[in-house]
Design a protein around this motif. Structure first.
Motif, PDB file in Angstrom:
ATOM      1  N   GLU A  90      -4.998  21.217  -4.804  1.00 43.95           N
ATOM      2  CA  GLU A  90      -3.726  20.912  -4.906  1.00 43.95           C
ATOM      3  C   GLU A  90      -2.706  20.494  -3.872  1.00 43.95           C
ATOM      4  O   GLU A  90      -2.291  19.183  -3.691  1.00 43.95           O
ATOM      5  N   PHE A  91      -2.466  21.432  -3.066  1.00 42.87           N
ATOM      6  CA  PHE A  91      -1.428  21.471  -1.910  1.00 42.87           C
ATOM      7  C   PHE A  91      -2.059  21.710  -0.551  1.00 42.87           C
ATOM      8  O   PHE A  91      -2.895  22.689  -0.433  1.00 42.87           O
ATOM      9  N   SER A  92      -1.465  21.078   0.499  1.00 37.65           N
ATOM     10  CA  SER A  92      -1.652  21.673   1.829  1.00 37.65           C
ATOM     11  C   SER A  92      -0.254  21.537   2.343  1.00 37.65           C
ATOM     12  O   SER A  92       0.279  20.551   2.174  1.00 37.65           O
ATOM     13  N   ARG A 108      -9.847  16.406   1.224  1.00 43.41           N
ATOM     14  CA  ARG A 108      -8.228  15.995   0.887  1.00 43.41           C
ATOM     15  C   ARG A 108      -7.821  16.646   0.035  1.00 43.41           C
ATOM     16  O   ARG A 108      -8.399  16.722  -1.211  1.00 43.41           O
ATOM     17  N   PRO A 109      -6.360  17.602   0.000  1.00 41.70           N
ATOM     18  CA  PRO A 109      -5.919  17.707  -1.231  1.00 41.70           C
ATOM     19  C   PRO A 109      -5.184  16.666  -1.916  1.00 41.70           C
ATOM     20  O   PRO A 109      -5.182  15.608  -1.416  1.00 41.70           O
ATOM     21  N   VAL A 136      -3.640  10.371   0.807  1.00 43.42           N
ATOM     22  CA  VAL A 136      -3.059  11.816   0.302  1.00 43.42           C
ATOM     23  C   VAL A 136      -1.647  11.386   0.025  1.00 43.42           C
ATOM     24  O   VAL A 136      -0.861  10.577   0.625  1.00 43.42           O
ATOM     25  N   GLY A 137      -1.154  12.340  -1.185  1.00 42.69           N
ATOM     26  CA  GLY A 137       0.345  12.221  -1.588  1.00 42.69           C
ATOM     27  C   GLY A 137       1.088  13.041  -0.524  1.00 42.69           C
ATOM     28  O   GLY A 137       0.612  13.872   0.249  1.00 42.69           O
ATOM     29  N   VAL A 138       2.421  12.712  -0.413  1.00 44.18           N
ATOM     30  CA  VAL A 138       3.125  13.260   0.675  1.00 44.18           C
ATOM     31  C   VAL A 138       4.430  13.774  -0.010  1.00 44.18           C
ATOM     32  O   VAL A 138       4.938  13.187  -0.979  1.00 44.18           O
ATOM     33  N   LEU A 175     -13.401  23.902  -2.428  1.00 41.44           N
ATOM     34  CA  LEU A 175     -14.304  22.970  -1.782  1.00 41.44           C
ATOM     35  C   LEU A 175     -14.339  21.799  -3.069  1.00 41.44           C
ATOM     36  O   LEU A 175     -14.128  20.408  -2.774  1.00 41.44           O
ATOM     37  N   PRO A 176     -15.036  22.061  -4.181  1.00 37.75           N
ATOM     38  CA  PRO A 176     -15.211  20.936  -5.099  1.00 37.75           C
ATOM     39  C   PRO A 176     -14.080  20.277  -5.578  1.00 37.75           C
ATOM     40  O   PRO A 176     -14.254  19.155  -6.208  1.00 37.75           O
ATOM     41  N   ARG A 177     -12.684  20.666  -5.533  1.00 37.65           N
ATOM     42  CA  ARG A 177     -11.644  20.229  -5.686  1.00 37.65           C
ATOM     43  C   ARG A 177     -10.990  19.249  -4.852  1.00 37.65           C
ATOM     44  O   ARG A 177     -10.241  18.684  -4.826  1.00 37.65           O
ATOM     45  N   LEU A 178     -11.581  19.459  -3.525  1.00 43.56           N
ATOM     46  CA  LEU A 178     -11.050  18.641  -2.507  1.00 43.56           C
ATOM     47  C   LEU A 178     -11.695  17.309  -2.566  1.00 43.56           C
ATOM     48  O   LEU A 178     -12.854  17.275  -2.594  1.00 43.56           O
TER      49      LEU A 178
END
Length: 521
Positions: A144-146, A205-206, A243-245, A314-317
């Motif tokens: 979800e987030f980084s 990417r998240p 990616v969203g910011v 990893l599967p969600r990235l």
């Protein structure tokens, strides 16, 4: 006559009553008295009157050290002029909690308040119900987030040398998998390229990348977490990366969603406990630290090794959309009147017809691609320290576009001058030695530029100046030679070992037919 005040401090005629004895002092008096010390001994040790010692000894034992609360409980000090209005203010705030303080002051004055605004505002601040909401811990879900942030720290190397080190830190919120990159600055390009590299290191990417509102990115803030204007280059790069910011609200770093602050954690866990020999040793230890904190040490927040949770995440990235070496930053530009584009102090040549045409500079790590209308050019990325170096095609096209013998001569001379300080010294020497035939030297140097290229001619002119022979003949002898480059400071006697041509023979060398032999006056 000196007497003890009712709070324990001595006072003399005309003196103000002193403050209440601090609770720790009272505790000290009680401890000493219980230990068997006389009142006079304790008074001498503590610095208060004997009467005060006896009175404090009769009090109940000290159970807290909040002097302010105790002072309030004992009603010590001059009463506030606003105190009589306490019940009225409480009633007004109970019916209307958001009533402005200025309106409360107006009402108090209508009821006879004559004190200062400061005293009344202090009373209201103490009576108004607090609005603080409980802190919510924003934990990220897998993929979800980084979070990302810049930091800097002053490092002292083993030899005593000090240096300020800048770094860019990234971390996946769910797994706490982290990457730290040493950077030269905190500019937009640095942010974007580090972001792209870190997503590769994460394995994908998240959904969202969270930033602590860097000034280079946020041009204009809105209310709360809103941003009215982003840096255009950053915004386009974020779209390219895919990616969203999200920006934290000002002074709200806890919104980044981790118990421990990212930059502070990097400083305390890597920089603070380590010693470094030099920059190379620092970089090497940083790579070992990555292995340690990501694959061996459980996170304080989760109790799990970050790599273990990264594999779960990893599967969600999402797959990396663009790799760092293929990520261009789009910079709006306008081709200058000399058919060149200036970016970060470096000049990039364009076709002569592209002068004054607006366009876009696509900035890669190692090259630039410029598009201005129907004209395009791709060149090696250069630094501001490097001299002008137009492509051979652009150089020839620009010369062909210049009209008139004199204009062509000056264009050739300028192209040679662009090669650096050695070219300036050689052309100055050629011009002052024989002004009437200086055009021949310019034509010969330009011919060498066309034949051998900018790098070879620049090297030859630098060597010629180092050898103390700043003339065209020396450059001709050196331009075709290969081997180790000579540097300034070489003895001029080295030049004696080079074969010399008679001056007349050098002057009889062929001159391009497009030039007049009469020379410019």
């Amino acid at each position: 006559m000196i007497e003890a005040d009712e709070m324990g401090r001595s006072r003399g005629s005309g003196q103000q009553i002193a403050e209440m004895l601090p609770l720790l002092v009272r505790h000290e008096i009680q401890v000493l008295r219980k230990a068997g010390f006389s009142a006079r001994d304790v008074a001498g040790r503590v610095g208060v009157s004997v009467d005060s010692v006896r009175r404090v000894g009769r009090e109940d034992g000290v159970t807290h050290v909040d002097d302010r609360a105790e002072r309030k409980a004992r009603r010590v000090g001059r009463p506030s002029t606003a105190a009589p209005f306490t019940e009225k203010v409480q009633g007004w705030l109970k019916s209307e909690p958001d009533l402005p303080t200025m309106e409360l002051l107006r009402r108090a004055k209508e009821h006879g308040y004559t004190g200062s605004k400061t005293s009344y505002y202090a009373l209201v601040a103490g009576l108004r119900p607090p609005k603080a909401a409980p802190i919510v811990r924003f934990e990220g879900l897998p993929g979800e987030f980084s979070q990302h942030d810049f930091g800097h720290v002053d490092v002292t190397f083993v030899d005593g040398r000090r240096k300020r080190v800048h770094f860019f830190a990234s971390r996946l919120k769910y797994s706490r998998f982290s990457r730290v990159t040493l950077v030269p600055n905190e500019r937009v390009e640095t942010i974007v390229r580090c972001l792209a590299r870190d997503f590769v290191a994460f394995g994908g990417r998240p959904l969202m990348a969270v930033f602590d509102r860097p000034k280079t990115v946020v041009l204009k803030s809105g209310r709360g977490r809103e941003v009215e204007a982003f840096n255009a280059t950053f915004a386009q790069a974020i779209v390219d990366i895919g990616v969203g910011v999200e920006m934290c609200a000002p002074r709200s770093g806890w919104q980044k969603g981790s118990v421990e602050r990212l930059v502070g954690w990097v400083k305390s866990s890597f920089f603070k406990p380590r010693k470094f020999l030099d920059d190379r040793d620092l970089a090497a230890q940083l790579e070992l630290w990555h292995v340690e904190v990501n694959t061996k040490t459980p996170s304080r927040a989760t109790g799990v090794i970050p790599e273990t949770r990264r594999l779960e995440e990893l599967p969600r990235l999402r797959p990396v959309q663009v790799f760092p070496e293929k990520l261009p930053l789009r910079i709006p530009i306008v081709v200058g009147p000399t058919a060149e584009v200036l970016y970060e102090g470096a000049y990039y040549s364009m076709q002569p017809e592209a002068a004054h045409v607006p366009g876009t500079l696509f900035l890669y790590e190692d090259r630039v691609h410029i598009v201005a209308g129907r004209f395009e050019s791709e060149q090696r990325r250069r630094t501001s320290e490097e001299p002008h170096s137009p492509t051979p095609e652009h150089r020839s096209a620009k010369l062909a576009a210049v009209h008139g013998r004199r204009a062509k001569l000056y264009e050739k001379r300028q192209q040679v001058l662009n090669l650096g300080p050695a070219a300036l010294e050689i052309l100055t020497n050629v011009t002052h030695e024989n002004p009437r035939r200086a055009h021949e030297g310019v034509a010969m140097l330009y011919g060498l530029l066309e034949e051998h290229g900018a790098e070879a001619l620049r090297r030859a002119m630098t060597n010629a100046v180092s050898l103390g022979t700043p003339n065209v003949a020396a450059v001709e002898r050196l331009v075709g030679k290969k081997g180790p480059r000579l540097h300034e400071g070489v003895s001029r006697r080295v030049d004696e070992a080079l074969p010399r041509e008679p001056r007349a023979r050098a002057q009889r060398r062929a001159i391009p037919r497009a030039e007049s032999k009469r020379g410019a006056r």
